[in-house]
Design an enzyme around this catalytic site. Structure first.
Site, PDB file in Angstrom:
ATOM      1  N   SER A 136      -4.953  36.528 -20.721  1.00 18.72           N
ATOM      2  CA  SER A 136      -5.675  37.074 -19.572  1.00 18.72           C
ATOM      3  C   SER A 136      -4.782  38.073 -18.851  1.00 18.72           C
ATOM      4  O   SER A 136      -3.544  38.003 -18.946  1.00 18.72           O
ATOM      5  CB  SER A 136      -6.049  35.933 -18.605  1.00 18.72           C
ATOM      6  OG  SER A 136      -6.483  36.424 -17.361  1.00 18.72           O
ATOM      7  N   TYR A 149      -3.201  28.543 -13.523  1.00 18.72           N
ATOM      8  CA  TYR A 149      -3.985  29.254 -14.538  1.00 18.72           C
ATOM      9  C   TYR A 149      -3.210  30.470 -15.040  1.00 18.72           C
ATOM     10  O   TYR A 149      -3.064  30.669 -16.256  1.00 18.72           O
ATOM     11  CB  TYR A 149      -5.342  29.689 -13.976  1.00 18.72           C
ATOM     12  CG  TYR A 149      -6.092  30.574 -14.953  1.00 18.72           C
ATOM     13  CD1 TYR A 149      -6.641  30.040 -16.115  1.00 18.72           C
ATOM     14  CD2 TYR A 149      -6.221  31.945 -14.726  1.00 18.72           C
ATOM     15  CE1 TYR A 149      -7.296  30.838 -17.032  1.00 18.72           C
ATOM     16  CE2 TYR A 149      -6.883  32.755 -15.643  1.00 18.72           C
ATOM     17  CZ  TYR A 149      -7.414  32.202 -16.792  1.00 18.72           C
ATOM     18  OH  TYR A 149      -8.054  33.000 -17.700  1.00 18.72           O
TER      19      TYR A 149
END
Length: 251
Positions: A136, A149
């Site tokens: 990501s 995350y």
């Protein structure tokens, strides 16, 4: 011979789109995920010759091992591993975040990913296959509430580069794909089922789609075997980089 891809998190979003994309391009796909009903529907729609469903929770190491060990002989030669399964939980700052959420993200995004990769690596080396890991932009650009995350996705990026180094000379390609805003169930899961929050986030933003990322994965996978994309970062045109935060004292 028809190539075979092993795609995790295939019951929704990018994973489901990737199954469609690869089958449409003539691949066979081993599709995995927790929701057996969705995998069954996927297999029924695309055909048992094209899709082999493996329902399991990727964080359950014993279930993963049993499922892979039970693969029929015709499905054991895997040419591509797509580590797509992952999730974000919570948006609170670190000092207010749920430790259980943190542990779940680490178990899914890190521990399960490396465990599955380790199990499939001998076959991928033997077949000079490829690995695509879904990271990501959060791996590179921190944001408030991203905490663990972002940390897990930074691990995925660095693990991908480490694999490239260790697999030097083996003919195995490894790519870290690092998307920005993609409209899937991602935000609904992150917010505990708050569809309104998801709708508000993507409203008017013209975000990327699961199909966009799936098509990118197929492009990477079908490049000539002497080419390796190490990292691929992509965002919708509407998304760019924010400024630094500055806390100012009074007086």
């Amino acid at each position: 011979m028809t190539p075979t891809a092993f795609i995790t998190g295939a019951t929704s979003g990018i994973g489901a789109a990737a199954v469609d994309e690869f089958v449409g391009a003539g691949w066979r796909v081993i599709a995995t995920g927790r929701r057996a009903d969705r995998l069954a529907a996927l297999q029924a729609r695309l055909g048992a010759e094209a899709v082999h469903a493996l329902p399991f929770d990727i964080a359950d190491e014993a279930a993963v091992a049993a499922a892979i060990d039970a693969l029929p002989a015709a499905w054991r030669d895997i040419d591509l591993l797509i580590n797509n399964a992952g999730l974000a939980l919570g948006t609170r700052p670190a000092q207010e975040a749920s430790l259980d959420d943190w542990r779940t993200m680490i178990a899914t995004n890190v521990t399960a990913l490396v465990g599955l990769t380790h199990r499939l690596l001998p076959g991928l080396v033997a077949r000079k296959g490829a690995i695509i890991n879904l990271s990501s932009v959060a791996a590179t650009y921190p944001y408030a509430g991203g905490n663990v995350y972002g940390g897990t996705k930074a691990f995925v990026e660095q693990f991908s580069l480490g694999l490239r180094s260790d697999l030097h000379g083996k003919g195995v390609r490894v790519t870290s794909i690092e998307p920005g805003m993609v409209e899937t169930e991602f935000t609904t899961v992150r917010t505990g089922g708050d569809q309104a929050a998801s709708d508000a986030l993507y409203k008017g933003a013209d975000p990327m789609t699961a199909e966009d990322i799936a098509a990118t994965m197929l492009w990477v996978a079908t490049l000539p075997p002497h080419l390796n994309i190490n990292r691929l970062e992509l965002m919708p045109v509407s998304q760019s980089f924010a400024g630094f935060q500055v806390a100012r004292g009074e007086g």
